[in-house]
Design a protein around this motif. Structure first.
Motif, PDB file in Angstrom:
ATOM      1  N   THR A  59       0.803  -0.955   0.061  1.00 15.35           N
ATOM      2  CA  THR A  59       0.043   0.073  -0.045  1.00 15.35           C
ATOM      3  C   THR A  59       0.820   1.276   0.113  1.00 15.35           C
ATOM      4  OG1 THR A  59      -0.206  -0.123   2.549  1.00 15.35           O
ATOM      5  CG2 THR A  59      -2.071  -1.173   1.215  1.00 15.35           C
ATOM      6  N   VAL A  60       2.290   1.141   0.428  1.00 13.38           N
ATOM      7  CA  VAL A  60       3.021   2.294   0.352  1.00 13.38           C
ATOM      8  C   VAL A  60       4.423   1.634  -0.435  1.00 13.38           C
ATOM      9  CG1 VAL A  60       4.419   3.861   1.652  1.00 13.38           C
ATOM     10  CG2 VAL A  60       2.135   3.260   2.397  1.00 13.38           C
ATOM     11  N   LYS A  61       5.119   2.305  -1.166  1.00 12.05           N
ATOM     12  CA  LYS A  61       6.227   1.756  -1.488  1.00 12.05           C
ATOM     13  C   LYS A  61       7.152   3.094  -1.622  1.00 12.05           C
ATOM     14  CE  LYS A  61       7.960  -0.922  -5.600  1.00 12.05           C
ATOM     15  NZ  LYS A  61       8.224  -2.109  -4.904  1.00 12.05           N
ATOM     16  N   ILE A  62       8.320   2.488  -1.071  1.00 14.48           N
ATOM     17  CA  ILE A  62       9.659   3.673  -1.256  1.00 14.48           C
ATOM     18  C   ILE A  62      10.342   3.325  -2.441  1.00 14.48           C
ATOM     19  CG2 ILE A  62      11.636   4.500  -0.111  1.00 14.48           C
ATOM     20  CD1 ILE A  62      10.350   3.612   2.537  1.00 14.48           C
ATOM     21  N   VAL A  63      10.517   4.473  -3.375  1.00 16.10           N
ATOM     22  CA  VAL A  63      11.112   4.137  -4.679  1.00 16.10           C
ATOM     23  C   VAL A  63      12.708   4.878  -4.338  1.00 16.10           C
ATOM     24  CG1 VAL A  63       9.288   4.222  -6.073  1.00 16.10           C
ATOM     25  CG2 VAL A  63      10.530   6.544  -5.620  1.00 16.10           C
ATOM     26  N   ASP A  64      13.057   5.363  -3.474  1.00 14.07           N
ATOM     27  CA  ASP A  64      14.424   5.735  -3.291  1.00 14.07           C
ATOM     28  C   ASP A  64      15.206   4.957  -2.355  1.00 14.07           C
ATOM     29  OD1 ASP A  64      16.451   8.261  -3.298  1.00 14.07           O
ATOM     30  OD2 ASP A  64      16.177   7.835  -1.143  1.00 14.07           O
ATOM     31  N   ASP A  65      16.305   4.522  -2.718  1.00 10.76           N
ATOM     32  CA  ASP A  65      17.091   3.181  -2.061  1.00 10.76           C
ATOM     33  C   ASP A  65      17.731   3.913  -0.984  1.00 10.76           C
ATOM     34  OD1 ASP A  65      16.322   1.458  -4.095  1.00 10.76           O
ATOM     35  OD2 ASP A  65      18.311   1.682  -5.201  1.00 10.76           O
ATOM     36  N   GLU A  66      18.247   5.072  -0.999  1.00 18.09           N
ATOM     37  CA  GLU A  66      18.659   5.859   0.364  1.00 18.09           C
ATOM     38  C   GLU A  66      17.807   5.721   1.342  1.00 18.09           C
ATOM     39  OE1 GLU A  66      20.891   9.326  -0.178  1.00 18.09           O
ATOM     40  OE2 GLU A  66      21.715   8.680  -1.949  1.00 18.09           O
ATOM     41  N   LEU A  67      16.533   6.216   1.114  1.00 18.46           N
ATOM     42  CA  LEU A  67      15.281   6.165   2.221  1.00 18.46           C
ATOM     43  C   LEU A  67      14.961   5.005   2.468  1.00 18.46           C
ATOM     44  CD1 LEU A  67      13.663   8.215   3.394  1.00 18.46           C
ATOM     45  CD2 LEU A  67      11.675   8.046   1.575  1.00 18.46           C
ATOM     46  N   LYS A  68      15.021   3.907   1.465  1.00 19.00           N
ATOM     47  CA  LYS A  68      14.540   2.457   2.145  1.00 19.00           C
ATOM     48  C   LYS A  68      15.640   2.064   3.016  1.00 19.00           C
ATOM     49  CE  LYS A  68      12.860   0.622  -2.112  1.00 19.00           C
ATOM     50  NZ  LYS A  68      13.105  -0.254  -3.309  1.00 19.00           N
ATOM     51  N   GLN A  69      17.132   2.206   3.054  1.00 19.52           N
ATOM     52  CA  GLN A  69      17.855   2.052   3.648  1.00 19.52           C
ATOM     53  C   GLN A  69      17.973   2.596   5.122  1.00 19.52           C
ATOM     54  OE1 GLN A  69      20.121  -0.760   3.100  1.00 19.52           O
ATOM     55  NE2 GLN A  69      20.551  -0.436   5.258  1.00 19.52           N
ATOM     56  N   GLU A  70      17.621   4.033   4.869  1.00 21.84           N
ATOM     57  CA  GLU A  70      17.423   4.758   6.295  1.00 21.84           C
ATOM     58  C   GLU A  70      16.230   4.100   7.117  1.00 21.84           C
ATOM     59  OE1 GLU A  70      16.376   9.116   7.782  1.00 21.84           O
ATOM     60  OE2 GLU A  70      16.711   9.013   5.683  1.00 21.84           O
ATOM     61  N   LEU A  71      15.090   3.783   6.436  1.00 23.51           N
ATOM     62  CA  LEU A  71      14.146   3.274   7.256  1.00 23.51           C
ATOM     63  C   LEU A  71      14.420   1.858   7.749  1.00 23.51           C
ATOM     64  CD1 LEU A  71      11.115   2.912   7.857  1.00 23.51           C
ATOM     65  CD2 LEU A  71      10.780   1.726   5.780  1.00 23.51           C
ATOM     66  N   GLN A  72      15.173   0.969   7.031  1.00 19.36           N
ATOM     67  CA  GLN A  72      15.567  -0.251   7.564  1.00 19.36           C
ATOM     68  C   GLN A  72      16.412  -0.112   8.714  1.00 19.36           C
ATOM     69  OE1 GLN A  72      15.624  -3.830   5.299  1.00 19.36           O
ATOM     70  NE2 GLN A  72      17.657  -4.340   5.930  1.00 19.36           N
ATOM     71  N   ASP A  73      17.420   0.718   8.882  1.00 18.88           N
ATOM     72  CA  ASP A  73      18.323   1.092   9.811  1.00 18.88           C
ATOM     73  C   ASP A  73      17.720   1.619  10.981  1.00 18.88           C
ATOM     74  OD1 ASP A  73      20.186   0.325   7.988  1.00 18.88           O
ATOM     75  OD2 ASP A  73      21.037   2.341   7.614  1.00 18.88           O
ATOM     76  N   THR A  74      16.685   2.489  10.841  1.00 18.68           N
ATOM     77  CA  THR A  74      16.180   3.065  11.891  1.00 18.68           C
ATOM     78  C   THR A  74      15.202   2.058  12.627  1.00 18.68           C
ATOM     79  OG1 THR A  74      16.226   5.253  10.933  1.00 18.68           O
ATOM     80  CG2 THR A  74      14.691   4.964  12.553  1.00 18.68           C
ATOM     81  N   LEU A  75      14.339   1.509  11.846  1.00 19.08           N
ATOM     82  CA  LEU A  75      13.505   0.448  12.221  1.00 19.08           C
ATOM     83  C   LEU A  75      14.256  -0.605  13.078  1.00 19.08           C
ATOM     84  CD1 LEU A  75      10.510  -0.252  12.491  1.00 19.08           C
ATOM     85  CD2 LEU A  75      10.757  -1.461  10.119  1.00 19.08           C
ATOM     86  N   LEU A  76      15.095  -1.194  12.457  1.00 17.28           N
ATOM     87  CA  LEU A  76      15.892  -2.322  13.142  1.00 17.28           C
ATOM     88  C   LEU A  76      16.397  -1.915  14.400  1.00 17.28           C
ATOM     89  CD1 LEU A  76      17.122  -4.360  10.098  1.00 17.28           C
ATOM     90  CD2 LEU A  76      14.927  -4.707  11.261  1.00 17.28           C
ATOM     91  N   GLU A  77      16.912  -0.642  14.405  1.00 16.99           N
ATOM     92  CA  GLU A  77      17.656  -0.108  15.796  1.00 16.99           C
ATOM     93  C   GLU A  77      16.609   0.106  16.588  1.00 16.99           C
ATOM     94  OE1 GLU A  77      19.336   4.085  17.210  1.00 16.99           O
ATOM     95  OE2 GLU A  77      20.148   3.262  15.201  1.00 16.99           O
ATOM     96  N   ALA A  78      15.441   0.332  16.504  1.00 17.41           N
ATOM     97  CA  ALA A  78      14.345   0.399  17.591  1.00 17.41           C
ATOM     98  C   ALA A  78      13.929  -1.102  17.913  1.00 17.41           C
ATOM     99  CB  ALA A  78      13.262   1.490  16.708  1.00 17.41           C
ATOM    100  N   TYR A  79      13.916  -1.917  17.117  1.00 16.58           N
ATOM    101  CA  TYR A  79      13.364  -3.100  17.191  1.00 16.58           C
ATOM    102  C   TYR A  79      14.477  -4.029  18.071  1.00 16.58           C
ATOM    103  CZ  TYR A  79      12.388  -8.053  16.509  1.00 16.58           C
ATOM    104  OH  TYR A  79      11.744  -9.400  16.863  1.00 16.58           O
ATOM    105  N   ASN A  80      15.758  -3.516  17.987  1.00 19.17           N
ATOM    106  CA  ASN A  80      16.773  -4.182  18.956  1.00 19.17           C
ATOM    107  C   ASN A  80      16.972  -3.792  20.026  1.00 19.17           C
ATOM    108  OD1 ASN A  80      17.439  -6.393  17.169  1.00 19.17           O
ATOM    109  ND2 ASN A  80      18.361  -5.070  15.565  1.00 19.17           N
ATOM    110  N   VAL A  81      16.381  -2.499  20.468  1.00 19.98           N
ATOM    111  CA  VAL A  81      16.589  -2.092  21.778  1.00 19.98           C
ATOM    112  C   VAL A  81      16.172  -2.623  22.850  1.00 19.98           C
ATOM    113  CG1 VAL A  81      15.842  -0.012  23.172  1.00 19.98           C
ATOM    114  CG2 VAL A  81      16.794   0.592  20.931  1.00 19.98           C
TER     115      VAL A  81
END
Length: 81
Positions: A59-81
């Motif tokens: 339903t939502v698609k990120i087309v910018d690879d840098e933004l995708k990577q930033e999302l993944q890094d931020t989300l996994l950091e929050a998950y691993n806390v």
């Protein structure tokens, strides 16, 4: 800037480990971003909805690879806390 507003951990045997609400640049809230366990480890999965044909579609698609990577890094950091 990406911020994880809420993170909901899921305790089950599926590959989905958590759901998150994510804010992009203080302007856009995306609900239902998933933390998924894949073959190569954890990754961020965008929200999906099921079509009338029974298939699942983003339903939502990120087309910018840098933004995708930033999302993944931020989300996994929050998950691993």
């Amino acid at each position: 800037m990406i911020e994880v507003a809420r993170l909901y951990r899921v305790d089950n045997i599926s590959s989905v480990k958590a759901f998150a609400d994510v804010i992009f640049n203080g302007q856009l809230l995306v609900k239902g971003v998933r933390v998924v366990e894949g073959k190569n480890g954890l990754f961020a999965g965008m929200p999906k909805s099921q079509g009338k044909d029974g298939k699942w579609y983003d339903t939502v698609k990120i087309v910018d690879d840098e933004l995708k990577q930033e999302l993944q890094d931020t989300l996994l950091e929050a998950y691993n806390v």
